[in-house]
Design a protein around this motif. Structure first.
Motif, PDB file in Angstrom:
ATOM      1  N   VAL A   1     -10.065  15.314   2.900  1.00  0.00           N
ATOM      2  CA  VAL A   1      -9.328  16.425   3.512  1.00  0.00           C
ATOM      3  C   VAL A   1      -7.865  16.099   3.787  1.00  0.00           C
ATOM      4  O   VAL A   1      -7.094  17.002   4.114  1.00  0.00           O
ATOM      5  CB  VAL A   1     -10.012  16.930   4.806  1.00  0.00           C
ATOM      6  N   SER A   2      -7.473  14.835   3.647  1.00  0.00           N
ATOM      7  CA  SER A   2      -6.085  14.445   3.899  1.00  0.00           C
ATOM      8  C   SER A   2      -5.593  13.551   2.769  1.00  0.00           C
ATOM      9  O   SER A   2      -6.134  12.458   2.551  1.00  0.00           O
ATOM     10  CB  SER A   2      -5.976  13.693   5.231  1.00  0.00           C
ATOM     11  N   GLU A   3      -4.583  14.001   2.074  1.00  0.00           N
ATOM     12  CA  GLU A   3      -3.991  13.195   1.001  1.00  0.00           C
ATOM     13  C   GLU A   3      -3.397  11.909   1.563  1.00  0.00           C
ATOM     14  O   GLU A   3      -3.511  10.840   0.949  1.00  0.00           O
ATOM     15  CB  GLU A   3      -2.929  14.006   0.254  1.00  0.00           C
ATOM     16  N   ALA A   4      -2.795  11.966   2.738  1.00  0.00           N
ATOM     17  CA  ALA A   4      -2.217  10.756   3.342  1.00  0.00           C
ATOM     18  C   ALA A   4      -3.307   9.722   3.631  1.00  0.00           C
ATOM     19  O   ALA A   4      -3.108   8.524   3.424  1.00  0.00           O
ATOM     20  CB  ALA A   4      -1.472  11.108   4.615  1.00  0.00           C
ATOM     21  N   VAL A   5      -4.453  10.176   4.091  1.00  0.00           N
ATOM     22  CA  VAL A   5      -5.572   9.254   4.342  1.00  0.00           C
ATOM     23  C   VAL A   5      -6.071   8.671   3.027  1.00  0.00           C
ATOM     24  O   VAL A   5      -6.319   7.465   2.923  1.00  0.00           O
ATOM     25  CB  VAL A   5      -6.714   9.956   5.107  1.00  0.00           C
ATOM     26  N   ARG A   6      -6.194   9.504   2.004  1.00  0.00           N
ATOM     27  CA  ARG A   6      -6.663   9.011   0.704  1.00  0.00           C
ATOM     28  C   ARG A   6      -5.739   7.932   0.164  1.00  0.00           C
ATOM     29  O   ARG A   6      -6.179   6.869  -0.280  1.00  0.00           O
ATOM     30  CB  ARG A   6      -6.786  10.142  -0.321  1.00  0.00           C
ATOM     31  N   VAL A   7      -4.448   8.177   0.231  1.00  0.00           N
ATOM     32  CA  VAL A   7      -3.469   7.205  -0.257  1.00  0.00           C
ATOM     33  C   VAL A   7      -3.558   5.911   0.557  1.00  0.00           C
ATOM     34  O   VAL A   7      -3.541   4.808   0.001  1.00  0.00           O
ATOM     35  CB  VAL A   7      -2.047   7.800  -0.221  1.00  0.00           C
ATOM     36  N   SER A   8      -3.689   6.047   1.855  1.00  0.00           N
ATOM     37  CA  SER A   8      -3.812   4.866   2.717  1.00  0.00           C
ATOM     38  C   SER A   8      -5.071   4.072   2.387  1.00  0.00           C
ATOM     39  O   SER A   8      -5.041   2.840   2.319  1.00  0.00           O
ATOM     40  CB  SER A   8      -3.825   5.306   4.185  1.00  0.00           C
ATOM     41  N   GLU A   9      -6.191   4.770   2.189  1.00  0.00           N
ATOM     42  CA  GLU A   9      -7.442   4.090   1.843  1.00  0.00           C
ATOM     43  C   GLU A   9      -7.311   3.362   0.509  1.00  0.00           C
ATOM     44  O   GLU A   9      -7.756   2.219   0.369  1.00  0.00           O
ATOM     45  CB  GLU A   9      -8.598   5.082   1.799  1.00  0.00           C
ATOM     46  N   ASP A  10      -6.679   4.001  -0.473  1.00  0.00           N
ATOM     47  CA  ASP A  10      -6.475   3.354  -1.773  1.00  0.00           C
ATOM     48  C   ASP A  10      -5.606   2.114  -1.616  1.00  0.00           C
ATOM     49  O   ASP A  10      -5.867   1.072  -2.224  1.00  0.00           O
ATOM     50  CB  ASP A  10      -5.841   4.318  -2.772  1.00  0.00           C
ATOM     51  N   SER A  11      -4.570   2.220  -0.788  1.00  0.00           N
ATOM     52  CA  SER A  11      -3.674   1.095  -0.538  1.00  0.00           C
ATOM     53  C   SER A  11      -4.416  -0.047   0.141  1.00  0.00           C
ATOM     54  O   SER A  11      -4.227  -1.217  -0.191  1.00  0.00           O
ATOM     55  CB  SER A  11      -2.502   1.564   0.329  1.00  0.00           C
ATOM     56  N   THR A  12      -5.271   0.289   1.088  1.00  0.00           N
ATOM     57  CA  THR A  12      -6.053  -0.737   1.787  1.00  0.00           C
ATOM     58  C   THR A  12      -6.957  -1.464   0.809  1.00  0.00           C
ATOM     59  O   THR A  12      -7.054  -2.703   0.846  1.00  0.00           O
ATOM     60  CB  THR A  12      -6.873  -0.109   2.928  1.00  0.00           C
ATOM     61  N   GLU A  13      -7.607  -0.728  -0.064  1.00  0.00           N
ATOM     62  CA  GLU A  13      -8.484  -1.363  -1.048  1.00  0.00           C
ATOM     63  C   GLU A  13      -7.696  -2.332  -1.927  1.00  0.00           C
ATOM     64  O   GLU A  13      -8.158  -3.444  -2.204  1.00  0.00           O
ATOM     65  CB  GLU A  13      -9.181  -0.306  -1.896  1.00  0.00           C
ATOM     66  N   ALA A  14      -6.503  -1.933  -2.335  1.00  0.00           N
ATOM     67  CA  ALA A  14      -5.666  -2.806  -3.168  1.00  0.00           C
ATOM     68  C   ALA A  14      -5.236  -4.049  -2.385  1.00  0.00           C
ATOM     69  O   ALA A  14      -5.236  -5.163  -2.929  1.00  0.00           O
ATOM     70  CB  ALA A  14      -4.447  -2.035  -3.671  1.00  0.00           C
ATOM     71  N   ARG A  15      -4.886  -3.879  -1.128  1.00  0.00           N
ATOM     72  CA  ARG A  15      -4.471  -5.031  -0.312  1.00  0.00           C
ATOM     73  C   ARG A  15      -5.638  -5.991  -0.073  1.00  0.00           C
ATOM     74  O   ARG A  15      -5.445  -7.202  -0.053  1.00  0.00           O
ATOM     75  CB  ARG A  15      -3.865  -4.559   1.002  1.00  0.00           C
ATOM     76  N   VAL A  16      -6.845  -5.433   0.109  1.00  0.00           N
ATOM     77  CA  VAL A  16      -8.028  -6.286   0.281  1.00  0.00           C
ATOM     78  C   VAL A  16      -8.250  -7.115  -0.978  1.00  0.00           C
ATOM     79  O   VAL A  16      -8.512  -8.329  -0.906  1.00  0.00           O
ATOM     80  CB  VAL A  16      -9.270  -5.444   0.641  1.00  0.00           C
ATOM     81  N   ARG A  17      -8.157  -6.473  -2.132  1.00  0.00           N
ATOM     82  CA  ARG A  17      -8.324  -7.213  -3.391  1.00  0.00           C
ATOM     83  C   ARG A  17      -7.289  -8.332  -3.505  1.00  0.00           C
ATOM     84  O   ARG A  17      -7.607  -9.452  -3.924  1.00  0.00           O
ATOM     85  CB  ARG A  17      -8.234  -6.264  -4.586  1.00  0.00           C
ATOM     86  N   ALA A  18      -6.045  -8.033  -3.120  1.00  0.00           N
ATOM     87  CA  ALA A  18      -4.987  -9.046  -3.193  1.00  0.00           C
ATOM     88  C   ALA A  18      -5.261 -10.210  -2.236  1.00  0.00           C
ATOM     89  O   ALA A  18      -5.062 -11.374  -2.593  1.00  0.00           O
ATOM     90  CB  ALA A  18      -3.632  -8.405  -2.882  1.00  0.00           C
ATOM     91  N   LEU A  19      -5.719  -9.904  -1.021  1.00  0.00           N
ATOM     92  CA  LEU A  19      -6.053 -10.971  -0.071  1.00  0.00           C
ATOM     93  C   LEU A  19      -7.163 -11.862  -0.619  1.00  0.00           C
ATOM     94  O   LEU A  19      -7.092 -13.099  -0.541  1.00  0.00           O
ATOM     95  CB  LEU A  19      -6.490 -10.387   1.274  1.00  0.00           C
ATOM     96  N   ARG A  20      -8.197 -11.226  -1.139  1.00  0.00           N
ATOM     97  CA  ARG A  20      -9.317 -12.004  -1.690  1.00  0.00           C
ATOM     98  C   ARG A  20      -8.868 -12.854  -2.877  1.00  0.00           C
ATOM     99  O   ARG A  20      -9.310 -13.996  -3.038  1.00  0.00           O
ATOM    100  CB  ARG A  20     -10.456 -11.076  -2.081  1.00  0.00           C
ATOM    101  N   ALA A  21      -7.992 -12.295  -3.714  1.00  0.00           N
ATOM    102  CA  ALA A  21      -7.498 -13.044  -4.874  1.00  0.00           C
ATOM    103  C   ALA A  21      -6.701 -14.271  -4.440  1.00  0.00           C
ATOM    104  O   ALA A  21      -6.684 -15.284  -5.149  1.00  0.00           O
ATOM    105  CB  ALA A  21      -6.638 -12.132  -5.756  1.00  0.00           C
ATOM    106  N   ARG A  22      -6.071 -14.189  -3.264  1.00  0.00           N
ATOM    107  CA  ARG A  22      -5.306 -15.331  -2.737  1.00  0.00           C
ATOM    108  C   ARG A  22      -6.188 -16.280  -1.944  1.00  0.00           C
ATOM    109  O   ARG A  22      -5.693 -17.248  -1.371  1.00  0.00           O
ATOM    110  CB  ARG A  22      -4.148 -14.841  -1.876  1.00  0.00           C
ATOM    111  N   GLY A  23      -7.505 -15.976  -1.872  1.00  0.00           N
ATOM    112  CA  GLY A  23      -8.427 -16.882  -1.222  1.00  0.00           C
ATOM    113  C   GLY A  23      -8.651 -16.642   0.260  1.00  0.00           C
ATOM    114  O   GLY A  23      -9.215 -17.498   0.946  1.00  0.00           O
ATOM    115  N   ALA A  24      -8.237 -15.502   0.783  1.00  0.00           N
ATOM    116  CA  ALA A  24      -8.451 -15.206   2.209  1.00  0.00           C
ATOM    117  C   ALA A  24      -9.952 -15.146   2.502  1.00  0.00           C
ATOM    118  O   ALA A  24     -10.722 -14.626   1.702  1.00  0.00           O
ATOM    119  CB  ALA A  24      -7.786 -13.891   2.585  1.00  0.00           C
ATOM    120  N   ASP A  25     -10.336 -15.678   3.652  1.00  0.00           N
ATOM    121  CA  ASP A  25     -11.757 -15.640   4.017  1.00  0.00           C
ATOM    122  C   ASP A  25     -12.119 -14.274   4.597  1.00  0.00           C
ATOM    123  O   ASP A  25     -11.253 -13.433   4.865  1.00  0.00           O
ATOM    124  CB  ASP A  25     -12.124 -16.771   4.975  1.00  0.00           C
TER     125      ASP A  25
END
Length: 136
Positions: free
Chosen positions: A9-33
């Motif tokens: 229902v909110s494009e801003a929320v969707r974009v934020s959620e997509d961004s969070t998923e990308a940041r999580v992947r980046a953290l994991r790729a750098r070895g974050a626990d």
């Protein structure tokens, strides 16, 4: 049946959620626990945009405009979503959503359809079809 998932229902929320998923992947790729990832996600979520009751009403109006008022119902998906729009935290807030639609100029008859008459009409039709299939 309109789903209240904030990312729907909110494009801003969707974009934020997509961004969070990308940041999580980046953290994991750098070895974050797992703890570091969870802490980061909590911090991002605290600053993230929130969907609102008004945006749910916008979503309902969009569906009405595309499919017609006879094709709209309130579904919420409270049993399947992990976040809820501000102002629609649970079913006790449905009257506030109805009031918002009325405030926007919806007729009482159309609001009644969205609030449940459409769902009842479809269920009754399904029962008639089921009864016909069972009949010899």
């Amino acid at each position: 049946m309109v789903n209240f998932n904030p990312g729907f229902v909110s494009e801003a929320v969707r974009v934020s959620e997509d961004s969070t998923e990308a940041r999580v992947r980046a953290l994991r790729a750098r070895g974050a626990d797992a703890t570091a990832v969870a802490d980061s996600v909590r911090a991002w979520a605290a600053r993230a945009p929130k969907a609102t009751l008004a945006q749910v009403a916008d979503h309902i109006e969009h569906i009405r405009d595309v499919a017609g008022v006879d094709a709209v119902g309130i579904g919420s998906d409270f049993d399947g979503i992990t976040e809820v729009p501000v102002g629609l935290e649970d079913v006790s807030k449905f009257p506030d959503l109805i009031a918002e639609l009325l405030r926007r100029g919806w007729s009482e008859g159309d609001v009644k359809k969205v609030a449940g008459l459409n769902a009842l009409r479809v269920l009754r039709a399904a029962e008639r079809v089921a009864a016909g299939v069972r009949a010899p």
